[in-house]
Design a protein around this motif. Structure first.
Motif, short mmCIF file in Angstrom:
data_model
loop_
_atom_site.label_atom_id
_atom_site.label_comp_id
_atom_site.label_asym_id
_atom_site.label_seq_id
_atom_site.Cartn_x
_atom_site.Cartn_y
_atom_site.Cartn_z
N MET A 47 -0.29 0.48 9.85
CA MET A 47 -1.52 1.28 9.16
C MET A 47 -1.13 1.30 7.49
O MET A 47 -1.97 0.87 6.81
CB MET A 47 -1.57 2.63 9.80
N ALA A 48 0.08 1.94 7.13
CA ALA A 48 0.42 1.64 5.93
C ALA A 48 0.14 0.44 5.07
O ALA A 48 -0.32 0.41 3.94
CB ALA A 48 1.93 2.24 5.61
N LEU A 49 0.43 -0.68 5.74
CA LEU A 49 0.39 -2.09 5.19
C LEU A 49 -1.17 -2.23 4.97
O LEU A 49 -1.61 -2.70 4.03
CB LEU A 49 1.03 -3.03 6.26
N ARG A 50 -1.93 -1.99 6.02
CA ARG A 50 -3.26 -2.11 5.76
C ARG A 50 -3.89 -1.35 4.89
O ARG A 50 -4.72 -1.81 3.91
CB ARG A 50 -4.26 -2.02 7.15
N LEU A 51 -3.72 -0.01 4.63
CA LEU A 51 -4.39 0.68 3.73
C LEU A 51 -3.78 0.27 2.27
O LEU A 51 -4.60 0.39 1.15
CB LEU A 51 -3.64 2.07 3.48
N ASP A 52 -2.59 -0.51 2.12
CA ASP A 52 -2.09 -0.92 0.79
C ASP A 52 -2.75 -2.29 0.63
O ASP A 52 -3.38 -2.61 -0.40
CB ASP A 52 -0.47 -1.23 0.90
N GLU A 53 -2.72 -3.20 1.55
CA GLU A 53 -3.34 -4.45 1.19
C GLU A 53 -4.80 -4.70 1.10
O GLU A 53 -5.45 -5.27 0.58
CB GLU A 53 -2.63 -5.66 2.28
N ASP A 54 -5.52 -4.10 2.18
CA ASP A 54 -6.94 -4.09 2.16
C ASP A 54 -7.69 -2.99 1.43
O ASP A 54 -8.71 -3.23 1.04
CB ASP A 54 -7.45 -4.07 3.48
N PHE A 55 -6.92 -1.74 1.30
CA PHE A 55 -7.97 -0.84 0.33
C PHE A 55 -7.24 -0.45 -0.93
O PHE A 55 -7.72 0.22 -1.41
CB PHE A 55 -7.92 0.63 1.55
N GLN A 56 -5.96 -1.22 -1.14
CA GLN A 56 -5.28 -0.98 -2.38
C GLN A 56 -5.10 0.64 -2.66
O GLN A 56 -5.22 1.13 -4.09
CB GLN A 56 -6.09 -1.45 -3.63
N LEU A 57 -4.71 1.36 -1.60
CA LEU A 57 -4.27 2.85 -1.93
C LEU A 57 -2.94 2.91 -2.25
O LEU A 57 -2.09 2.24 -2.04
CB LEU A 57 -4.81 3.60 -0.47
N SER A 58 -2.99 3.78 -3.19
CA SER A 58 -1.61 4.29 -3.97
C SER A 58 -0.66 4.88 -2.64
O SER A 58 -1.13 5.25 -1.70
CB SER A 58 -1.68 5.27 -4.79
N ALA A 59 0.66 4.85 -2.97
CA ALA A 59 1.74 5.51 -1.91
C ALA A 59 1.16 6.77 -1.44
O ALA A 59 1.21 7.35 -0.46
CB ALA A 59 3.04 5.48 -2.58
N GLY A 60 0.65 7.68 -2.55
CA GLY A 60 0.22 9.03 -2.26
C GLY A 60 -1.04 9.04 -1.16
O GLY A 60 -1.28 9.93 -0.16
N ALA A 61 -2.02 8.35 -1.73
CA ALA A 61 -3.22 8.32 -0.86
C ALA A 61 -2.96 7.76 0.64
O ALA A 61 -3.46 8.14 1.57
CB ALA A 61 -4.17 7.46 -1.51
N ARG A 62 -1.88 6.72 0.66
CA ARG A 62 -1.73 6.27 2.13
C ARG A 62 -0.71 7.20 2.86
O ARG A 62 -1.49 7.51 4.04
CB ARG A 62 -0.75 5.06 1.87
#
Length: 149
Positions: free
Chosen positions: A1-16
């Protein structure tokens, strides 16, 4: 899930982290209701309901992550209730083994599913959803329904 949030939604670490926390938070907020549901409708039925809901939500995890928390609660409370309702002499030990398998599965899932994610992100969510939906109905024990209180 963390990978998807980063790669597809470009969320910061805090937002993830906030998104990932939603899973546990919704599980906590629904824990009492889930316990009542297991008592009212039965452990196996609730575990299967959680399995179906969890499998569907896992398939759509990018949008439905927090909603999967209550589904996981249904599964875990249902499984624990099934074990504790059994006739074995070491039910506490059985719950302990079940919990250790839960944490072991959590630890092994990155090894199993991150390579799949790198091949196809959608498959990395569909594969565990399919495993959940196909194995739970087969492996959950059938028990006579509990008498209403």
């Amino acid at each position: 899930m963390a990978l998807r949030l980063d790669e597809d939604f470009q969320l910061s670490a805090g937002a993830r982290g906030l998104v990932l926390t939603g899973f546990g938070l919704t599980g906590i907020l629904t824990a009492r209701a889930v316990g009542r549901a297991v008592d009212r409708f039965g452990a196996r039925r609730c575990a299967l309901t959680g399995t179906v809901a969890g499998g569907v939500l896992l398939a759509g995890v990018g949008l439905l992550w927090a909603a999967a928390g209550p589904a996981m609660q249904l599964i875990m409370v249902g499984l624990n209730a099934l074990v504790l309702a059994g006739n074995g002499d070491n039910r506490g030990g059985a719950v302990s083994v079940g919990q250790s398998l839960r944490f072991g599965g959590g630890a092994l899932s990155p090894v199993a599913f991150v390579p799949v994610y790198h091949l196809d992100p959608l498959d990395a969510f569909l594969l565990p959803a399919a495993l959940l939906l196909t194995t739970a109905p087969v492996v959950l024990p059938r028990m006579p329904p509990a008498q209403p209180r």
